[in-house]
Design a protein around this motif. Structure first.
Motif, PDB file in Angstrom:
ATOM      1  N   UNK A  19      56.981  49.473  27.300  1.00  0.00           N
ATOM      2  CA  UNK A  19      57.363  48.599  28.409  1.00  0.00           C
ATOM      3  C   UNK A  19      57.801  49.411  29.627  1.00  0.00           C
ATOM      4  N   UNK A  20      58.136  50.672  29.402  1.00  0.00           N
ATOM      5  CA  UNK A  20      58.592  51.528  30.488  1.00  0.00           C
ATOM      6  C   UNK A  20      57.461  52.340  31.118  1.00  0.00           C
ATOM      7  N   UNK A  21      56.250  52.204  30.581  1.00  0.00           N
ATOM      8  CA  UNK A  21      55.103  52.879  31.179  1.00  0.00           C
ATOM      9  C   UNK A  21      54.767  52.133  32.472  1.00  0.00           C
ATOM     10  N   UNK A  58      39.279  36.885  40.998  1.00  0.00           N
ATOM     11  CA  UNK A  58      38.393  37.140  42.131  1.00  0.00           C
ATOM     12  C   UNK A  58      38.969  36.661  43.454  1.00  0.00           C
ATOM     13  N   UNK A  59      40.285  36.777  43.621  1.00  0.00           N
ATOM     14  CA  UNK A  59      40.910  36.468  44.910  1.00  0.00           C
ATOM     15  C   UNK A  59      42.249  37.184  44.974  1.00  0.00           C
ATOM     16  N   UNK A  60      42.872  37.097  46.127  1.00  0.00           N
ATOM     17  CA  UNK A  60      44.217  37.657  46.286  1.00  0.00           C
ATOM     18  C   UNK A  60      45.278  36.669  45.812  1.00  0.00           C
ATOM     19  N   UNK A  61      44.856  35.508  45.325  1.00  0.00           N
ATOM     20  CA  UNK A  61      45.774  34.437  44.937  1.00  0.00           C
ATOM     21  C   UNK A  61      45.977  34.378  43.419  1.00  0.00           C
ATOM     22  N   UNK A  62      46.013  35.522  42.785  1.00  0.00           N
ATOM     23  CA  UNK A  62      46.174  35.606  41.339  1.00  0.00           C
ATOM     24  C   UNK A  62      47.473  34.938  40.902  1.00  0.00           C
ATOM     25  N   UNK A  63      47.371  34.145  39.851  1.00  0.00           N
ATOM     26  CA  UNK A  63      48.556  33.560  39.225  1.00  0.00           C
ATOM     27  C   UNK A  63      48.741  34.309  37.910  1.00  0.00           C
ATOM     28  N   UNK A  64      49.791  35.105  37.849  1.00  0.00           N
ATOM     29  CA  UNK A  64      50.030  35.916  36.667  1.00  0.00           C
ATOM     30  C   UNK A  64      50.814  35.140  35.613  1.00  0.00           C
ATOM     31  N   UNK A  65      50.251  34.989  34.410  1.00  0.00           N
ATOM     32  CA  UNK A  65      50.992  34.330  33.323  1.00  0.00           C
ATOM     33  C   UNK A  65      52.045  35.289  32.751  1.00  0.00           C
ATOM     34  N   UNK A  66      52.898  34.787  31.903  1.00  0.00           N
ATOM     35  CA  UNK A  66      54.008  35.566  31.345  1.00  0.00           C
ATOM     36  C   UNK A  66      53.551  36.877  30.701  1.00  0.00           C
ATOM     37  N   UNK A  67      52.412  36.852  30.010  1.00  0.00           N
ATOM     38  CA  UNK A  67      51.978  38.047  29.285  1.00  0.00           C
ATOM     39  C   UNK A  67      51.483  39.145  30.223  1.00  0.00           C
ATOM     40  N   UNK A  68      51.362  38.826  31.509  1.00  0.00           N
ATOM     41  CA  UNK A  68      50.970  39.839  32.495  1.00  0.00           C
ATOM     42  C   UNK A  68      52.070  40.850  32.733  1.00  0.00           C
ATOM     43  N   UNK A  69      53.257  40.545  32.242  1.00  0.00           N
ATOM     44  CA  UNK A  69      54.407  41.414  32.471  1.00  0.00           C
ATOM     45  C   UNK A  69      54.844  42.145  31.207  1.00  0.00           C
ATOM     46  N   UNK A  70      54.050  42.022  30.138  1.00  0.00           N
ATOM     47  CA  UNK A  70      54.383  42.640  28.861  1.00  0.00           C
ATOM     48  C   UNK A  70      53.256  43.595  28.459  1.00  0.00           C
ATOM     49  N   UNK A  71      53.600  44.887  28.316  1.00  0.00           N
ATOM     50  CA  UNK A  71      52.605  45.863  27.871  1.00  0.00           C
ATOM     51  C   UNK A  71      52.312  45.623  26.386  1.00  0.00           C
ATOM     52  N   UNK A  73      49.354  44.110  27.174  1.00  0.00           N
ATOM     53  CA  UNK A  73      48.488  43.117  27.825  1.00  0.00           C
ATOM     54  C   UNK A  73      48.555  43.240  29.346  1.00  0.00           C
ATOM     55  N   UNK A  74      49.690  43.658  29.893  1.00  0.00           N
ATOM     56  CA  UNK A  74      49.808  43.816  31.347  1.00  0.00           C
ATOM     57  C   UNK A  74      48.805  44.833  31.873  1.00  0.00           C
ATOM     58  N   UNK A  75      48.528  45.868  31.077  1.00  0.00           N
ATOM     59  CA  UNK A  75      47.566  46.879  31.501  1.00  0.00           C
ATOM     60  C   UNK A  75      46.166  46.272  31.608  1.00  0.00           C
ATOM     61  N   UNK A  76      45.814  45.437  30.646  1.00  0.00           N
ATOM     62  CA  UNK A  76      44.492  44.799  30.653  1.00  0.00           C
ATOM     63  C   UNK A  76      44.366  43.812  31.802  1.00  0.00           C
ATOM     64  N   UNK A  77      45.408  43.027  32.041  1.00  0.00           N
ATOM     65  CA  UNK A  77      45.385  42.057  33.133  1.00  0.00           C
ATOM     66  C   UNK A  77      45.221  42.787  34.463  1.00  0.00           C
ATOM     67  N   UNK A  78      46.004  43.823  34.681  1.00  0.00           N
ATOM     68  CA  UNK A  78      45.918  44.581  35.940  1.00  0.00           C
ATOM     69  C   UNK A  78      44.514  45.161  36.123  1.00  0.00           C
ATOM     70  N   UNK A  79      43.953  45.715  35.066  1.00  0.00           N
ATOM     71  CA  UNK A  79      42.598  46.288  35.123  1.00  0.00           C
ATOM     72  C   UNK A  79      41.563  45.217  35.451  1.00  0.00           C
ATOM     73  N   UNK A  80      41.642  44.080  34.761  1.00  0.00           N
ATOM     74  CA  UNK A  80      40.674  43.004  34.988  1.00  0.00           C
ATOM     75  C   UNK A  80      40.767  42.450  36.412  1.00  0.00           C
TER      76      UNK A  80
END
Length: 165
Positions: A19-21, A58-71, A73-80
């Motif tokens: 989580x600290x990465x 595919x826009x700047x209006x991304x809605x990040x779900x809760x798992x976007x903040x937990x490694x 999965x956050x790494x995959x969301x950011x990459x996608x």
């Protein structure tokens, strides 16, 4: 039993540690005057489908779900999201020239029409983003028809700029 608890404890420590990465999610910007929807070439029905099924990647209006903040999965969301915006960013639509717009519309037609977009992993996590065959057809028809609109707009701009026209 003791070994199992040690392994579980080790996994818990690894989970907490990752989580600290550092991981930076792409920025969200809700004010996008160059957005495709602002351009007037998208019907209200297609606009709703794009917002529900495409805009988070595919826009700047991304809605990040809760798992976007937990490694991790956050790494995959950011990459996608980064890759999705690089491929096509609806928020910067009007910054593209005619050829790029036509390419994007052609890609939308084939990717959505052949069921590759939205991605299955995305619709698994976001069932409301799953498109019916009818919705896919609507987006494909819109993309194909809009190619003509984009060409006509470009021709109209050229006529406006032509001092002899």
């Amino acid at each position: 039993m003791k070994l199992g608890l040690s392994i579980l404890g080790g996994l818990a420590l690894v989970f907490v540690g990752i989580q600290f990465v550092p991981n930076e999610l792409p920025a969200v910007e809700m004010n996008n005057p160059g957005d495709i929807i602002q351009s007037g070439i998208v019907s209200q029905e297609v606009s709703g489908l794009l917002k529900t099924s495409c805009y988070s990647c595919h826009s700047n209006e991304t809605i990040y779900p809760w798992y976007s903040y937990v490694a991790p999965s956050s790494w995959l969301v950011a990459k996608d999201v980064r890759e999705g915006r690089e491929e096509l960013n609806f928020s910067t639509w009007q910054e593209n020239d005619m050829v790029k717009k036509l390419g994007f519309l052609d890609d939308i037609s084939s990717e959505v029409g052949e069921g590759r977009m939205p991605m299955e992993i995305y619709t698994f996590m976001h069932p409301s983003a799953k498109l019916t065959d009818e919705q896919r057809d609507l987006i494909v028809t819109w993309a194909e028809d809009t190619m003509d609109v984009v060409v006509e707009e470009e021709e109209g701009l050229e006529e406006d700029l032509d001092p002899e026209g």
